[in-house]
Design a protein around this motif. Structure first.
Motif, PDB file in Angstrom:
ATOM      1  N   UNK A  12      39.076  32.346  36.447  1.00 31.56           N
ATOM      2  CA  UNK A  12      39.015  33.927  36.368  1.00 31.56           C
ATOM      3  C   UNK A  12      39.188  34.449  34.736  1.00 31.56           C
ATOM      4  N   UNK A  13      40.781  33.521  34.902  1.00 37.25           N
ATOM      5  CA  UNK A  13      41.196  34.030  33.746  1.00 37.25           C
ATOM      6  C   UNK A  13      40.467  33.761  31.900  1.00 37.25           C
ATOM      7  N   UNK A  14      39.895  32.672  32.475  1.00 39.26           N
ATOM      8  CA  UNK A  14      38.797  32.177  30.973  1.00 39.26           C
ATOM      9  C   UNK A  14      37.605  33.425  30.343  1.00 39.26           C
TER      10      UNK A  14
ATOM     11  N   UNK B 130      38.993  36.374  31.528  1.00 43.37           N
ATOM     12  CA  UNK B 130      39.207  37.425  31.267  1.00 43.37           C
ATOM     13  C   UNK B 130      39.994  37.134  29.653  1.00 43.37           C
ATOM     14  N   UNK B 131      39.884  35.462  29.145  1.00 41.54           N
ATOM     15  CA  UNK B 131      40.385  35.229  27.746  1.00 41.54           C
ATOM     16  C   UNK B 131      39.261  35.535  26.977  1.00 41.54           C
ATOM     17  N   UNK B 132      37.997  35.520  27.462  1.00 41.59           N
ATOM     18  CA  UNK B 132      36.941  35.293  26.757  1.00 41.59           C
ATOM     19  C   UNK B 132      36.453  37.088  26.175  1.00 41.59           C
ATOM     20  N   UNK B 133      36.853  37.847  27.385  1.00 41.85           N
ATOM     21  CA  UNK B 133      37.093  39.439  27.317  1.00 41.85           C
ATOM     22  C   UNK B 133      37.815  39.751  26.214  1.00 41.85           C
ATOM     23  N   UNK B 134      38.859  39.668  26.029  1.00 40.39           N
ATOM     24  CA  UNK B 134      39.780  40.379  25.111  1.00 40.39           C
ATOM     25  C   UNK B 134      39.767  39.483  24.306  1.00 40.39           C
ATOM     26  N   UNK B 135      39.171  38.468  23.554  1.00 36.96           N
ATOM     27  CA  UNK B 135      39.151  37.722  22.189  1.00 36.96           C
ATOM     28  C   UNK B 135      37.976  38.446  21.507  1.00 36.96           C
ATOM     29  N   UNK B 136      36.438  39.409  22.660  1.00 40.88           N
ATOM     30  CA  UNK B 136      35.915  40.174  22.145  1.00 40.88           C
ATOM     31  C   UNK B 136      35.806  41.339  22.123  1.00 40.88           C
ATOM     32  N   UNK B 137      37.053  41.991  22.234  1.00 43.62           N
ATOM     33  CA  UNK B 137      37.515  43.670  22.374  1.00 43.62           C
ATOM     34  C   UNK B 137      38.524  43.536  21.183  1.00 43.62           C
ATOM     35  N   UNK B 138      39.279  41.831  20.488  1.00 47.09           N
ATOM     36  CA  UNK B 138      39.941  42.190  19.550  1.00 47.09           C
ATOM     37  C   UNK B 138      39.588  42.369  18.503  1.00 47.09           C
TER      38      UNK B 138
ATOM     39  N   UNK C 239      52.537  29.853  49.673  1.00 48.01           N
ATOM     40  CA  UNK C 239      53.189  31.370  49.445  1.00 48.01           C
ATOM     41  C   UNK C 239      52.455  32.516  47.511  1.00 48.01           C
ATOM     42  N   UNK C 240      52.367  31.692  46.744  1.00 44.93           N
ATOM     43  CA  UNK C 240      51.780  32.122  46.657  1.00 44.93           C
ATOM     44  C   UNK C 240      49.968  32.385  46.123  1.00 44.93           C
ATOM     45  N   UNK C 241      49.745  31.697  46.961  1.00 45.13           N
ATOM     46  CA  UNK C 241      48.129  31.645  46.973  1.00 45.13           C
ATOM     47  C   UNK C 241      46.926  32.570  48.555  1.00 45.13           C
ATOM     48  N   UNK C 242      48.400  32.448  49.325  1.00 46.75           N
ATOM     49  CA  UNK C 242      48.346  33.498  50.131  1.00 46.75           C
ATOM     50  C   UNK C 242      46.932  32.670  51.049  1.00 46.75           C
ATOM     51  N   UNK C 243      47.281  30.957  51.113  1.00 44.48           N
ATOM     52  CA  UNK C 243      45.965  30.366  52.110  1.00 44.48           C
ATOM     53  C   UNK C 243      46.733  28.645  52.344  1.00 44.48           C
ATOM     54  N   UNK C 244      46.348  28.317  53.146  1.00 52.85           N
ATOM     55  CA  UNK C 244      46.665  26.605  52.929  1.00 52.85           C
ATOM     56  C   UNK C 244      46.184  25.658  52.514  1.00 52.85           C
ATOM     57  N   UNK C 245      47.208  25.120  52.456  1.00 55.64           N
ATOM     58  CA  UNK C 245      47.259  23.829  51.572  1.00 55.64           C
ATOM     59  C   UNK C 245      45.826  22.788  51.183  1.00 55.64           C
ATOM     60  N   UNK C 246      45.075  22.649  52.103  1.00 52.35           N
ATOM     61  CA  UNK C 246      43.778  22.729  51.492  1.00 52.35           C
ATOM     62  C   UNK C 246      43.146  23.370  51.062  1.00 52.35           C
ATOM     63  N   UNK C 247      43.304  24.500  50.959  1.00 55.93           N
ATOM     64  CA  UNK C 247      42.755  25.235  49.639  1.00 55.93           C
ATOM     65  C   UNK C 247      43.586  25.918  48.539  1.00 55.93           C
ATOM     66  N   UNK C 248      44.258  24.919  48.686  1.00 50.27           N
ATOM     67  CA  UNK C 248      45.153  25.061  47.487  1.00 50.27           C
ATOM     68  C   UNK C 248      44.133  25.160  45.861  1.00 50.27           C
ATOM     69  N   UNK C 249      43.261  23.369  46.439  1.00 53.28           N
ATOM     70  CA  UNK C 249      42.746  23.067  44.810  1.00 53.28           C
ATOM     71  C   UNK C 249      42.112  24.862  44.330  1.00 53.28           C
ATOM     72  N   UNK C 250      40.702  24.657  45.727  1.00 54.36           N
ATOM     73  CA  UNK C 250      39.741  26.170  45.376  1.00 54.36           C
ATOM     74  C   UNK C 250      40.244  27.062  44.500  1.00 54.36           C
ATOM     75  N   UNK C 251      41.554  27.494  44.794  1.00 50.62           N
ATOM     76  CA  UNK C 251      41.603  28.821  44.026  1.00 50.62           C
ATOM     77  C   UNK C 251      42.439  28.884  43.349  1.00 50.62           C
ATOM     78  N   UNK C 252      43.414  26.868  43.047  1.00 51.63           N
ATOM     79  CA  UNK C 252      43.389  27.885  41.157  1.00 51.63           C
ATOM     80  C   UNK C 252      42.188  27.016  40.797  1.00 51.63           C
TER      81      UNK C 252
END
Length: 411
Positions: free
Chosen positions: A280-282, A284-292, A261-274
């Motif tokens: 993406x989070x890494x 964003x965190x890097x960009x946020x640190x640079x901005x800080x 429900x959260x990832x909007x795809x089938x179970x076989x695609x969960x790992x790649x989605x995560x």
């Protein structure tokens, strides 16, 4: 003594009489707090509630309508802890928490089967085992178990389950020579009465006081969760048996549905989605640190370019970090300015930094930490740490302004 629970592990209720009842205490844990329960130790003429032993936890149940909170063995006697007294000689109905008991039976008989097959197939000896609330562990006397061995062992034990092999409990006298031929870690020093041998036809004979299924098919299925490094060059084999496997599948399926429900795809695609989300989070965190970092430098430059700046600089930023505060301190300098910087929740917990001339920081740092109800340490011209009461920042500001008003920062 052999109790009724050992003679008939499938009995769910039993009529008996109270033999004795005396005041007692039970150490108990309630969350993180330990407490002592006041109650009574009740001994029955016989019982279907198993006292802990052989690696198997004790049963739960009712004596009439009185909950039994613990059952322990004291020599040949099973002692039931309750919080309501029972009169000796009273006839009572004992009822068993069957779900808990059957779970223990499945895990215990499953352990016997795994132990026997692991020894027969690979010579792996079992040195101990633990029946846990969520999973069970067998300690094998081997430094490692390969993935191929684990797969073959799991396949073999489940084949034995499907073969409907009987499990029979027999009682022997202590001097019966047959008990010398079975697997055993020895009898307890206070043991009296018959010796119980758990016989899995064609597979294993083991001395045991616990409760067991009557056929391997009652185990339903055994699933290995893998191995872990044990102590003293041993390997811990983690497993589930019977209903625990079903519950584990149910939990896993629930998690799978939620992820779908959260990832909007089938179970076989969960790992790649995560994995993509983590990347993406890494970023964003890097960009946020640079901005800080950029923001910290601009904040410091703006203060330094102000001709009306004073000797005290204060700033709070909810999404900052230690590096953010230290960059500001580095850019402004600490020889002519006293800096009080905080990051985190404005009213709860966060980080703080007091920077300035070393002698001033040495004097005021502990007081600042005390006001913020936190802890910290000084290193040269800086005192920094964690605070639990950021709402006290105004009091710190008043302290620092009063100090500067009275003494200033001149050496």
């Amino acid at each position: 003594m052999v109790f009724q629970c050992q003679r008939d592990s499938w009995a769910r209720q039993f009529n008996t009489k109270v033999a004795s009842c005396c005041p007692a205490e039970l150490p108990a844990e309630s969350g993180v707090r330990k407490e002592t329960l006041q109650g009574f130790h009740v001994v029955l003429e016989d019982t279907i509630l198993f006292p802990e032993g052989g690696g198997q936890p004790d049963d739960r149940g009712l004596i009439d309508d009185i909950p039994v909170l613990r059952v322990t063995r004291q020599g040949p006697t099973a002692v039931h802890f309750v919080q309501t007294p029972l009169e000796p000689g009273r006839e009572v109905l004992v009822r068993l928490d069957w779900e808990r008991r059957f779970d223990h039976m499945q895990q215990h008989s499953g352990q016997h089967l795994i132990t026997a097959i692991a020894d027969l197939m690979f010579g792996f000896k079992t040195t101990s085992w633990e029946l846990g609330r969520q999973r069970s562990i067998i300690e094998l006397d081997t430094p490692s178990v390969t993935a191929e061995q684990l797969e073959a062992l799991e396949k073999n034990v489940n084949e034995k389950i499907r073969a409907h092999i009987p499990v029979v409990v027999r009682e022997h006298s202590e001097n019966d020579p047959e008990i010398e031929m079975v697997r055993s870690r020895g009898l307890p020093d206070d043991h009296t009465g018959p010796v119980r041998i758990v016989h899995i036809e064609g597979i294993d004979d083991n001395m045991c006081c616990g409760t067991h299924v009557s056929n391997l098919s009652d185990l339903q299925v055994i699933k290995f969760l893998g191995t872990e490094k044990g102590k003293k060059n041993k390997t811990n084999l983690v497993f589930l048996a019977g209903n625990r496997v079903l519950k584990s599948v149910e939990r896993s399926h629930g998690i799978e549905k939620a992820l779908t429900s959260l990832l909007k795809n089938g179970a076989e695609e969960h790992v790649e989605s995560v994995k993509r989300l983590q990347s993406s989070v890494k970023l964003l965190q890097k960009n946020n640190l640079n901005l800080l970092r950029d923001l910290a430098i601009l904040t410091a430059q703006n203060f330094k370019s102000n001709p009306a700046r004073g000797q005290l600089f204060m700033l709070h930023r909810k999404d900052g970090d230690s590096e953010f505060m230290n960059i500001i301190a580095n850019e402004i300098g600490t020889e002519e300015t006293l800096l009080f910087l905080t990051v985190g929740d404005e009213k709860a917990a966060g980080l703080f930094l007091l920077a300035g001339p070393s002698e001033v920081v040495e004097k005021l740092g502990p007081r600042v930490a005390e006001l913020l109800e936190g802890k910290g340490a000084r290193k040269r011209d800086r005192f920094q740490g964690k605070a639990t009461r950021m709402s006290k920042r105004a009091e710190v500001q008043a302290l620092l302004q009063e100090f500067i008003g009275q003494q200033g920062l001149e050496e």
